[in-house]
Design a protein around this motif. Sequence first.
Motif, PDB file in Angstrom:
ATOM      1  N   ALA A   1      -4.463 -12.532  -0.447  1.00 20.14           N
ATOM      2  CA  ALA A   1      -4.794 -11.349   0.351  1.00 20.14           C
ATOM      3  C   ALA A   1      -4.501 -10.050  -0.404  1.00 20.14           C
ATOM      4  N   TYR A   2      -3.769 -10.127  -1.488  1.00 17.49           N
ATOM      5  CA  TYR A   2      -3.439  -8.915  -2.234  1.00 17.49           C
ATOM      6  C   TYR A   2      -4.686  -8.383  -2.935  1.00 17.49           C
ATOM      7  N   ASP A   3      -5.047  -7.138  -2.622  1.00 15.00           N
ATOM      8  CA  ASP A   3      -6.240  -6.531  -3.210  1.00 15.00           C
ATOM      9  C   ASP A   3      -5.919  -5.213  -3.906  1.00 15.00           C
ATOM     10  N   GLY A   4      -4.663  -5.052  -4.309  1.00 13.24           N
ATOM     11  CA  GLY A   4      -4.257  -3.835  -5.002  1.00 13.24           C
ATOM     12  C   GLY A   4      -4.607  -3.869  -6.475  1.00 13.24           C
ATOM     13  N   ALA A   5      -4.180  -2.801  -7.176  1.00 14.95           N
ATOM     14  CA  ALA A   5      -4.470  -2.674  -8.603  1.00 14.95           C
ATOM     15  C   ALA A   5      -3.230  -2.809  -9.478  1.00 14.95           C
ATOM     16  N   VAL A   6      -2.056  -2.990  -8.851  1.00 17.04           N
ATOM     17  CA  VAL A   6      -0.786  -3.100  -9.584  1.00 17.04           C
ATOM     18  C   VAL A   6      -0.482  -4.571  -9.842  1.00 17.04           C
ATOM     19  N   PRO A   7      -0.167  -4.954 -11.086  1.00 15.11           N
ATOM     20  CA  PRO A   7       0.173  -6.352 -11.381  1.00 15.11           C
ATOM     21  C   PRO A   7       1.391  -6.811 -10.582  1.00 15.11           C
ATOM     22  N   PHE A   8       1.475  -8.115 -10.332  1.00  9.85           N
ATOM     23  CA  PHE A   8       2.604  -8.619  -9.549  1.00  9.85           C
ATOM     24  C   PHE A   8       3.216  -9.882 -10.137  1.00  9.85           C
ATOM     25  N   PHE A   9       4.513 -10.029  -9.868  1.00  2.66           N
ATOM     26  CA  PHE A   9       5.271 -11.236 -10.154  1.00  2.66           C
ATOM     27  C   PHE A   9       5.431 -12.008  -8.848  1.00  2.66           C
ATOM     28  N   VAL A  10       5.771 -13.281  -8.980  1.00  2.00           N
ATOM     29  CA  VAL A  10       6.095 -14.102  -7.821  1.00  2.00           C
ATOM     30  C   VAL A  10       7.504 -14.654  -8.013  1.00  2.00           C
ATOM     31  N   SER A  11       8.308 -14.609  -6.940  1.00  2.00           N
ATOM     32  CA  SER A  11       9.637 -15.223  -6.949  1.00  2.00           C
ATOM     33  C   SER A  11       9.823 -15.935  -5.622  1.00  2.00           C
ATOM     34  N   GLY A  12      11.000 -16.518  -5.448  1.00  2.00           N
ATOM     35  CA  GLY A  12      11.298 -17.195  -4.196  1.00  2.00           C
ATOM     36  C   GLY A  12      11.730 -18.628  -4.406  1.00  2.00           C
ATOM     37  N   ALA A  13      12.936 -18.808  -4.913  1.00  2.00           N
ATOM     38  CA  ALA A  13      13.501 -20.152  -5.123  1.00  2.00           C
ATOM     39  C   ALA A  13      12.549 -21.046  -5.907  1.00  2.00           C
ATOM     40  N   ILE A  14      11.967 -20.495  -6.959  1.00  2.00           N
ATOM     41  CA  ILE A  14      11.093 -21.280  -7.821  1.00  2.00           C
ATOM     42  C   ILE A  14      11.941 -22.233  -8.653  1.00  2.00           C
ATOM     43  N   GLY A  15      11.546 -23.497  -8.681  1.00  2.00           N
ATOM     44  CA  GLY A  15      12.288 -24.505  -9.428  1.00  2.00           C
ATOM     45  C   GLY A  15      11.392 -25.321 -10.328  1.00  2.00           C
ATOM     46  N   ALA A  16      11.994 -26.292 -11.010  1.00  2.00           N
ATOM     47  CA  ALA A  16      11.249 -27.138 -11.932  1.00  2.00           C
ATOM     48  C   ALA A  16      10.153 -27.926 -11.223  1.00  2.00           C
ATOM     49  N   GLU A  17      10.337 -28.154  -9.930  1.00  2.00           N
ATOM     50  CA  GLU A  17       9.355 -28.912  -9.159  1.00  2.00           C
ATOM     51  C   GLU A  17       8.097 -28.100  -8.843  1.00  2.00           C
TER      52      GLU A  17
ATOM     53  N   LYS B   1       0.811  -1.220   0.000  1.00  2.00           N
ATOM     54  CA  LYS B   1       0.000   0.000   0.000  1.00  2.00           C
ATOM     55  C   LYS B   1       0.844   1.269   0.000  1.00  2.00           C
ATOM     56  N   GLN B   2       2.033   1.221   0.595  1.00  2.00           N
ATOM     57  CA  GLN B   2       2.868   2.421   0.627  1.00  2.00           C
ATOM     58  C   GLN B   2       3.520   2.725  -0.715  1.00  2.00           C
ATOM     59  N   PHE B   3       3.461   1.762  -1.646  1.00  2.00           N
ATOM     60  CA  PHE B   3       4.074   1.958  -2.964  1.00  2.00           C
ATOM     61  C   PHE B   3       3.060   1.923  -4.099  1.00  2.00           C
ATOM     62  N   ALA B   4       1.799   1.743  -3.781  1.00  2.00           N
ATOM     63  CA  ALA B   4       0.789   1.462  -4.803  1.00  2.00           C
ATOM     64  C   ALA B   4       0.681   2.548  -5.867  1.00  2.00           C
ATOM     65  N   GLU B   5       0.992   3.795  -5.507  1.00  2.00           N
ATOM     66  CA  GLU B   5       0.863   4.894  -6.466  1.00  2.00           C
ATOM     67  C   GLU B   5       2.152   5.173  -7.222  1.00  2.00           C
ATOM     68  N   GLY B   6       3.222   4.407  -6.942  1.00  2.00           N
ATOM     69  CA  GLY B   6       4.503   4.781  -7.520  1.00  2.00           C
ATOM     70  C   GLY B   6       5.198   3.744  -8.376  1.00  2.00           C
TER      71      GLY B   6
END
Length: 221
Positions: A163-179, A138-143
Amino acid sequence: MIIKVCGMRDARNIHEVSQLGIDWIGLDFRSKSERYVSQIASCAGIIPDYSSLSDFLSHEVVKHQQVPLLCGVFADDMPQNIVTRVVNYNLDVVQLDGEENLVMIDNLRRTLDPDIHAGIKIMKRIAVSGREDIEKYKQFAEGVDYFLFDIQSVLADWAVLEAYDGAVPFFVSGAIGAEDTDRIKSFSHPLFCGISVNEKFETAPAVKDVALLKNFLEKIR
């Protein structure tokens, strides 16, 4: 879905990965990173080492393809350093991984767009260990143009992202692997626009396993 392969540095490897049809290439400009993309000094000032990226961008095969967007990753860096790398590497996206605030982000955008790189995009990373972290958006939603929700190892699944209810598109990361193929294919959110992969597809820091990536992409597309 946008596929971002981050932490790249080697020209040949970048070219091979680009031929798989990925959308974004991530270049890591965090000085303490194993995947750091450095610059070299010259008598004319500080210029980037183009020996890798210039070869990649001028390759005959790439000329006949859509070149992936280039995303520069920074963390609490000085604005002038970010601007320099946007210019020298012709970055399309600036990813901010540190404690940057909205004032800094707004000033950076005003500096870059339109005089230096019209339409440049800015992404803000938010580390997610629990539902309460989602609220930080929310603190970055306008920028910013994108969020990168970096799922920490304490989380078993991505359900917290609902839980994300913002209007800005998002990516997901975090040690994503083939599994994680099934997890990615089953995840649904109207603002979910892409994933960022890195170390789980490496044979060495900054060197991606092309065959493993190819197989992964075939399964999630």
